[in-house]
Design a protein around this motif. Structure first.
Motif, PDB file in Angstrom:
ATOM      1  N   PHE A   1       0.521  -0.904  -0.102  1.00  0.00           N
ATOM      2  CA  PHE A   1       0.043   0.381   0.380  1.00  0.00           C
ATOM      3  C   PHE A   1       0.991   1.037  -0.113  1.00  0.00           C
ATOM      4  O   PHE A   1       1.511   1.355   0.909  1.00  0.00           O
ATOM      5  N   GLY A   2       0.738   1.663  -1.169  1.00  0.00           N
ATOM      6  CA  GLY A   2       1.834   2.645  -1.065  1.00  0.00           C
ATOM      7  C   GLY A   2       2.955   2.358  -1.186  1.00  0.00           C
ATOM      8  O   GLY A   2       3.661   0.877  -2.051  1.00  0.00           O
ATOM      9  N   ARG A   3       3.952   3.272   0.282  1.00  0.00           N
ATOM     10  CA  ARG A   3       5.235   2.451   0.405  1.00  0.00           C
ATOM     11  C   ARG A   3       5.447   1.602   1.593  1.00  0.00           C
ATOM     12  O   ARG A   3       6.615   1.439   1.794  1.00  0.00           O
ATOM     13  N   GLN A   4       4.323   1.305   1.555  1.00  0.00           N
ATOM     14  CA  GLN A   4       4.550   0.204   3.153  1.00  0.00           C
ATOM     15  C   GLN A   4       4.055  -1.191   2.002  1.00  0.00           C
ATOM     16  O   GLN A   4       3.429  -1.716   1.583  1.00  0.00           O
ATOM     17  N   ARG A   5       4.059  -1.810   2.968  1.00  0.00           N
ATOM     18  CA  ARG A   5       3.900  -3.424   2.638  1.00  0.00           C
ATOM     19  C   ARG A   5       3.250  -3.907   4.562  1.00  0.00           C
ATOM     20  O   ARG A   5       3.781  -4.353   5.165  1.00  0.00           O
ATOM     21  N   ILE A   6       1.686  -4.095   4.144  1.00  0.00           N
ATOM     22  CA  ILE A   6       0.933  -4.067   5.418  1.00  0.00           C
ATOM     23  C   ILE A   6       0.783  -5.700   5.555  1.00  0.00           C
ATOM     24  O   ILE A   6       0.252  -6.903   4.638  1.00  0.00           O
ATOM     25  N   ALA A   7       1.102  -6.772   6.778  1.00  0.00           N
ATOM     26  CA  ALA A   7       1.444  -7.648   7.453  1.00  0.00           C
ATOM     27  C   ALA A   7       0.419  -7.804   7.535  1.00  0.00           C
ATOM     28  O   ALA A   7      -0.637  -6.797   8.046  1.00  0.00           O
ATOM     29  N   ASN A   8      -0.010  -9.060   7.063  1.00  0.00           N
ATOM     30  CA  ASN A   8      -1.538  -9.715   8.189  1.00  0.00           C
ATOM     31  C   ASN A   8      -1.363  -9.798   9.395  1.00  0.00           C
ATOM     32  O   ASN A   8      -0.593 -10.316  10.085  1.00  0.00           O
ATOM     33  N   HIS A   9      -2.046  -9.369  10.439  1.00  0.00           N
ATOM     34  CA  HIS A   9      -2.848  -9.832  11.625  1.00  0.00           C
ATOM     35  C   HIS A   9      -2.424 -11.517  12.381  1.00  0.00           C
ATOM     36  O   HIS A   9      -2.097 -11.620  13.184  1.00  0.00           O
ATOM     37  N   ASN A  10      -3.024 -11.734  10.758  1.00  0.00           N
ATOM     38  CA  ASN A  10      -3.893 -13.981  11.363  1.00  0.00           C
ATOM     39  C   ASN A  10      -1.943 -14.287  11.133  1.00  0.00           C
ATOM     40  O   ASN A  10      -1.143 -14.456  10.204  1.00  0.00           O
ATOM     41  N   ARG A  11      -1.892 -14.774  12.682  1.00  0.00           N
ATOM     42  CA  ARG A  11      -0.698 -15.228  12.482  1.00  0.00           C
ATOM     43  C   ARG A  11       0.130 -16.876  12.577  1.00  0.00           C
ATOM     44  O   ARG A  11       0.329 -17.517  11.931  1.00  0.00           O
ATOM     45  N   LEU A  12      -1.597 -17.616  12.668  1.00  0.00           N
ATOM     46  CA  LEU A  12      -1.657 -18.801  12.306  1.00  0.00           C
ATOM     47  C   LEU A  12      -1.620 -19.123  10.151  1.00  0.00           C
ATOM     48  O   LEU A  12      -0.779 -20.454  10.013  1.00  0.00           O
ATOM     49  N   LEU A  13      -1.478 -18.609  10.119  1.00  0.00           N
ATOM     50  CA  LEU A  13      -1.402 -18.361   8.302  1.00  0.00           C
ATOM     51  C   LEU A  13       0.126 -18.849   8.282  1.00  0.00           C
ATOM     52  O   LEU A  13       0.756 -18.051   8.655  1.00  0.00           O
ATOM     53  N   GLY A  14       0.417 -19.828   7.109  1.00  0.00           N
ATOM     54  CA  GLY A  14       1.197 -20.365   7.252  1.00  0.00           C
ATOM     55  C   GLY A  14       2.092 -21.196   8.587  1.00  0.00           C
ATOM     56  O   GLY A  14       3.310 -21.327   7.794  1.00  0.00           O
ATOM     57  N   ARG A  15       1.257 -20.914   8.824  1.00  0.00           N
ATOM     58  CA  ARG A  15       2.285 -21.731  10.338  1.00  0.00           C
ATOM     59  C   ARG A  15       1.514 -23.081  10.694  1.00  0.00           C
ATOM     60  O   ARG A  15       2.334 -23.659  11.167  1.00  0.00           O
ATOM     61  N   ILE A  16      -0.252 -23.207  10.337  1.00  0.00           N
ATOM     62  CA  ILE A  16      -0.802 -24.431  10.320  1.00  0.00           C
ATOM     63  C   ILE A  16      -0.828 -24.503   9.591  1.00  0.00           C
ATOM     64  O   ILE A  16      -1.776 -24.121   8.262  1.00  0.00           O
ATOM     65  N   LYS A  17      -0.868 -26.138   8.792  1.00  0.00           N
ATOM     66  CA  LYS A  17      -1.259 -26.315   7.153  1.00  0.00           C
ATOM     67  C   LYS A  17      -2.890 -26.427   7.171  1.00  0.00           C
ATOM     68  O   LYS A  17      -3.063 -26.846   7.809  1.00  0.00           O
ATOM     69  N   GLY A  18      -2.847 -25.685   6.216  1.00  0.00           N
ATOM     70  CA  GLY A  18      -3.928 -25.660   5.270  1.00  0.00           C
ATOM     71  C   GLY A  18      -4.816 -23.758   5.948  1.00  0.00           C
ATOM     72  O   GLY A  18      -6.031 -24.027   5.490  1.00  0.00           O
ATOM     73  N   VAL A  19      -4.920 -23.993   7.458  1.00  0.00           N
ATOM     74  CA  VAL A  19      -5.394 -22.726   7.526  1.00  0.00           C
ATOM     75  C   VAL A  19      -5.032 -21.766   6.497  1.00  0.00           C
ATOM     76  O   VAL A  19      -3.885 -20.684   5.981  1.00  0.00           O
ATOM     77  N   ASP A  20      -6.379 -21.103   5.999  1.00  0.00           N
ATOM     78  CA  ASP A  20      -7.002 -20.553   5.454  1.00  0.00           C
ATOM     79  C   ASP A  20      -7.145 -18.611   5.628  1.00  0.00           C
ATOM     80  O   ASP A  20      -7.479 -18.139   4.297  1.00  0.00           O
ATOM     81  N   GLY A  21      -7.580 -18.184   6.265  1.00  0.00           N
ATOM     82  CA  GLY A  21      -8.121 -17.136   6.985  1.00  0.00           C
ATOM     83  C   GLY A  21      -9.094 -17.742   8.310  1.00  0.00           C
ATOM     84  O   GLY A  21      -8.002 -18.283   8.808  1.00  0.00           O
ATOM     85  N   ILE A  22      -9.678 -17.106   8.977  1.00  0.00           N
ATOM     86  CA  ILE A  22      -9.954 -15.827   8.376  1.00  0.00           C
ATOM     87  C   ILE A  22      -9.777 -14.217   8.742  1.00  0.00           C
ATOM     88  O   ILE A  22      -9.394 -13.155   8.445  1.00  0.00           O
ATOM     89  N   LYS A  23      -9.779 -14.271  10.034  1.00  0.00           N
ATOM     90  CA  LYS A  23     -10.584 -12.527  10.676  1.00  0.00           C
ATOM     91  C   LYS A  23      -9.711 -12.592  12.030  1.00  0.00           C
ATOM     92  O   LYS A  23      -9.977 -13.632  13.079  1.00  0.00           O
TER      93      LYS A  23
END
Length: 476
Positions: free
Chosen positions: A191-213
């Protein structure tokens, strides 16, 4: 299924026990193939949704996209109201704009409160009207324990939900809008000059997690809705009231580790059924998206909590939150039909209303009560006072009814508004209210008396209907 958690999240076997002691705690795990409840703890108890609220904001945004009412590159203009929302936010100044797609991504990653409000104003005309649309949509999805008052989840004591309702919404987002659901797995976006990371820390840490909030306020604690797919198994799980982001994540990971192996490998072709704790009671999630009724109930007074308890910034798991007893929210009342009205945002859609005018399926009370029954209940008066109101003498002859509300003050305000709209028709009529009970809640019918015959009453109603004011005649 193999679970790969970052070391910082390490699973503790005591996590479920310690979390369950918090008065805000609630959790549910639902098999997204069959709708079966695999785990439930306080799943029907009312909780504050915090930023889980944005799931419904996104649902209505996806609905508008799918119907062609807006496009991914449509500009979302930030009003002064939207720009002034407290953090977390992306910080667009009043008068500035971003694309719909950027707004969606900012909600999913940063949980941007300003973007949520701007989307709400774009789609609903105002955030208050959008919140009523959110509650109407919740009813159509079978989320009967939820009331929305804003689009972002900032503190509001009249806004509440349940873990079960959030699970239904999580399933609905995936089932009804698969073409947009992939947004929830976004790890970060530019976003502009920023790269905004997702607050959901389980993404990529638990196999199969695809969201949500994720979500957090001081009153709600740390909340999380997770969707997981492992082969043919699919579950949606909700944890609410965590004492920290880390403990919430640990609790979610433990639930998923325990219950994914119990999920069915079949299903998904029929209605999704979320069983309650009582086997005889089941709530079905519609197979497809139910249209949002174009009903705009008259706004009730909103009691807003201190806005300093806003969304935690990116390091929310570092915040220690003391256990807080949640005051019992007001009961949920279904939505009934409102007179057809021209929406403030109609011109944005070429003069056409963006949503069809329909009745909510669970109208309360019966359709014969013209007007609107608020989605937000007001406290019932004392029994003695109610008995006195019931026994009070009513005007004789014929009367016309234009609305009903759980607030007597609001019913009287509707009488005044109607009298000003059609002064010639109601010149010799006198407004009054009549209390009645429905489902343990007291409502007030808004009526005008002074009609000697049935014909004169119905003639008045017909004149009101030409002004798009709901009306029916009744003998006193």
């Amino acid at each position: 299924m193999v679970f790969t958690l970052a070391a910082a999240i390490g699973l503790a076997s005591a996590a479920p026990t310690s979390a369950a002691k918090d008065s805000r705690y609630a959790a549910i795990v639902v098999d997204a193939n069959t709708g079966e409840t695999l785990h439930s703890s306080n799943a029907d108890s009312r909780r504050y949704p915090a930023s889980l609220t944005k799931m419904m904001t996104l649902y209505l945004t996806f609905e508008a996209l799918s119907k062609g009412r807006i496009q991914k590159d449509s500009k979302v203009v930030f009003s002064k109201n939207a720009a002034a929302e407290p953090p977390t936010k992306i910080g667009v100044k009043a008068g500035g704009s971003i694309s719909v797609e950027s707004a969606i991504l900012s909600l999913i990653t940063r949980s941007a409160n300003d973007s949520a409000t701007a989307l709400a104003e774009m789609i609903g005309g105002s955030e208050a009207d959008f919140a009523r649309m959110m509650t109407a949509k919740a009813r159509s999805l079978g989320m009967n324990g939820t009331v929305f008052r804003n689009a972002n989840g900032l503190p509001n004591t009249a806004q509440f939900t349940t873990a079960r309702d959030m699970a239904k919404l999580g399933i609905a987002l995936r089932e009804h809008f698969p073409q947009y659901y992939g947004y929830f797995s976004t790890r970060s976006f530019a976003f502009g000059r920023q790269r905004i990371a997702n607050h959901n820390r389980l993404l990529g840490r638990i196999k199969g997690v695809d969201g949500i909030k994720t979500g957090y306020t001081r009153a709600s604690g740390f909340n999380l809705v997770s969707s997981v797919q492992d082969g043919n198994r699919r579950v949606v799980a909700v944890v609410m009231g965590g004492t920290s982001g880390a403990s919430r994540d640990n609790q979610m990971a433990e639930l998923l580790k325990t219950y994914i192996p119990q999920a069915s490998k079949r299903g998904g072709g029929g209605d999704l059924i979320a069983k309650t704790d009582t086997p005889a009671l089941m709530a079905k999630l519609p197979k497809s998206n139910a249209p949002t009724p174009d009903i705009r109930p008259v706004a009730a007074e909103i009691e807003v909590a201190d806005a300093s308890a806003d969304e935690a910034v990116a390091t929310d798991d570092a915040v220690a939150v003391a256990a807080v007893a949640i005051p019992a929210p007001k009961p949920v009342i279904g939505l009934a039909a409102q007179p057809k009205i021209a929406m403030a945002s109609a011109e944005r859609f070429g003069g056409k209303l963006p949503f069809q005018i329909r009745k909510a399926k669970d109208s309360v009370p019966a359709a014969s009560d013209a007007g609107v029954e608020q989605a937000y209940a007001a406290p019932a008066p004392a029994v003695a006072a109610l008995d006195q109101m019931k026994t009070a003498s009513l005007p004789s002859g014929w009367a016309i009814q234009v609305a009903s509300s759980p607030s007597e003050g609001e019913a009287r305000a509707l009488l005044d508004k109607t009298a000003k709209q059609v002064p010639a028709v109601l010149a010799d009529a006198s407004g009054f209210t009549v209390p009645f009970e429905k489902g343990g809640v007291t409502y007030f019918r808004a009526r005008f008396a002074g009609f000697e015959t049935k014909d004169s009453a119905w003639n008045a109603c017909n004149a009101l209907k030409k002004k798009k004011i709901a009306c029916y005649a009744i003998a006193q």
